[in-house]
Write an enzyme that holds these catalytic residues in place. Structure first.
Site, PDB file in Angstrom:
ATOM      1  N   GLU A 133      10.058   6.304   1.306  1.00  0.00           N
ATOM      2  CA  GLU A 133      10.394   7.235   0.133  1.00  0.00           C
ATOM      3  C   GLU A 133       9.418   8.080   0.554  1.00  0.00           C
ATOM      4  O   GLU A 133       9.848   9.550   0.296  1.00  0.00           O
ATOM      5  CB  GLU A 133       9.069   6.652  -0.693  1.00  0.00           C
TER       6      GLU A 133
ATOM      7  N   ASP B  33       5.587   2.188   3.144  1.00  0.00           N
ATOM      8  CA  ASP B  33       5.326   3.209   4.395  1.00  0.00           C
ATOM      9  C   ASP B  33       4.770   4.587   3.742  1.00  0.00           C
ATOM     10  O   ASP B  33       3.424   4.432   2.917  1.00  0.00           O
ATOM     11  CB  ASP B  33       7.054   3.910   4.685  1.00  0.00           C
TER      12      ASP B  33
END
Length: 490
Positions: free
Chosen positions: A195, A131
């Site tokens: 994350e 991400d």
């Protein structure tokens, strides 16, 4: 006068002589320790080049970058299709990995590849997150998700943080599998899709390992890199491998009042009380602590510094206070390594300029030194501001990670991979001031290492989470080289 001449002068002379001898002895001790504080002897190595399809490695990273895997604390603002698009590309980009490794999806966008080795004992875990943080496209020179390759530079969000390491780990494994290589121990590739928003994906992977009784022998995630000009007096490139990371606390400070018209204020308004608290904390920072990761870094890099700095780092028992004062006054990265830091980031008061707010708040982002905890940090703040009118609320927080060991073969594997990939680099442990997914592995392993397989300039580091994030194609290839060397040792 005779008494003075006979008794006092000899006494004073003896004292001065003793002081002089003491100072001479002290200087001699400092000098000898400084002269002995030299770089440790390193055996010369024969470096062999590694061949692989570098253009294909860059193309694979470009394909990952074109997936708009932007995470957000508000899940409604995320595009699930882009995350699914990236996952669906993996078998095409890394066909040998898909053919040989088992694949598992875990909650909160965690994905796990298992590359079976000759032994299942003490497997390796290689991590990254796929991400990325949001972008302000109007401030970019190139479209952030088009993965434009121009003049040897690949532009795009996630090129550095951290699709390059995801690509490096998988592309290296794909290459080795094609050559028939089988690792000595099992290797797991664990990737998180959340994350950047402190998601639970990495936690779910650790839970899976714990539930199945799998104890890793080494974990490698993002962290430090090969950088220059990060330590006083050291000109050589430094390979920074994090062996721990600081904790984090977002703390809200709130003052309430009856409000009222600003034309007749009381001696202290809510905003005024918060401002005073802010000033007190900035004037009285947290106590410095020479923790194990920082001491190891000083011992490693200090030996390569100039004579004056070597004297300081070789004799911290004498100059520790001076170093602490320098850190407090200068701030920045060196200071962040020494203590819990407090950065005030938000303040909110009245909605009108002539109204005293019934409630005013400010927020500090705190990075916790390994010697502190969320609880001890809040206690220090409360004691320092000394104001019962201010209510403290922890918005979110996490304690510092466990500290990993460096006197082991797992550490040496990472060191060798760095030294062989970036020749002439001084490799050192350090304390990572940011947070990462690998902190969750502390409950299973004390061999968790944080290294982003790149050599980065200060300009390039500034684009991480910023505008115009980009990576040199040479850096993409070096990341693959690092993982090839690391994976051959696992």
């Amino acid at each position: 006068m005779a008494f003075f001449v006979e008794h006092i002068l000899p006494f004073l002379g003896g004292v001065l002589l003793g002081v002089g001898i003491g100072l001479a002895v002290l200087f001699a001790v400092l000098l000898v320790r400084t002269l002995l504080f030299r770089p440790k002897r390193v055996e010369k190595k024969e470096f062999s080049p590694i061949s692989f399809d570098r253009e294909a490695a860059v193309e694979a990273l470009a394909a990952l970058v074109r997936c708009k895997t932007v995470s957000n604390r508000d899940r409604a603002l995320e595009d699930d299709a882009e995350f699914e698009k990236l996952i669906s590309l993996l078998p095409t980009l890394y066909p040998n990995v898909a053919r040989v490794c088992t694949f598992k999806r875990l909650p909160d966008r965690a994905i796990l590849f298992h590359w079976q080795g000759k032994s299942a004992d003490e497997p390796a875990v290689l991590m990254a997150h796929y991400d990325v943080v949001p972008v302000e496209e109007e401030n970019w020179k190139k479209p952030p998700f088009d993965a434009i390759l121009e003049d040897g530079v690949l532009w795009g969000r996630g090129t550095l943080d951290t699709k390059v390491t995801m690509n490096g780990a998988l592309f290296a494994a794909d290459h080795l599998i094609a050559e028939g290589f089988v690792p000595a121990r099992d290797v797991y590739f664990a990737f998180s899709g959340g994350e950047e928003v402190n998601g639970e994906g990495a936690v779910r992977v650790v839970d899976y390992f714990e539930e199945h009784g799998i104890v890793p022998g080494i974990v490698v995630d993002e962290g430090g890199a090969v950088v220059k000009n990060v330590f006083p007096g050291v000109k050589a490139p430094c390979g920074m491998i994090g062996i721990a990371e600081k904790g984090m606390l977002n703390l809200e400070y709130r003052v309430t009042s009856n409000g009222g018209h600003a034309s007749a204020p009381k001696p202290h308004t809510p905003v005024g009380e918060l401002s005073a608290a802010c000033c007190r904390l900035e004037k009285h920072p947290f106590k410095g602590h020479l923790t194990k990761p920082v001491a190891a870094m000083f011992d490693t890099l200090g030996r390569h510094s100039t004579f004056l700095y070597r004297m300081i780092f070789a004799n911290l028992w004498c100059f520790g206070g001076l170093l602490d004062k320098i850190c407090r006054k200068s701030g920045g990265e060196l200071n962040a390594l020494m203590r819990t830091t407090v950065a005030f980031t938000q303040m909110q008061g009245s909605k009108a300029p002539n109204v005293i707010p019934p409630s005013a708040t400010m927020v500090s982002n705190m990075r916790l030194n390994p010697a502190d905890t969320v609880e001890s940090a809040i206690a220090y703040v409360k004691k320092t501001i000394d104001n019962e009118n201010i209510t403290l609320t922890a918005m979110d927080g996490m304690n510092p990670s466990t500290i990993s060991v460096i006197d082991c073969e797992a550490w040496q594997k990472v060191v060798r991979a760095v030294e062989d990939t970036w020749q002439g680099t001084i490799v050192t442990p350090y304390l990572m001031v940011q947070c990462s997914d690998c902190r969750h592995w502390g409950r299973l392993s004390d061999k968790v290492y944080r290294f982003s397989a790149m050599d980065l300039t200060s300009e390039e580091r500034a684009t991480i989470h910023g505008n115009n994030e980009r990576i040199r194609v040479e850096t993409v290839a070096r990341a693959v080289e690092f993982y090839l060397r690391l994976e051959k040792q696992l």
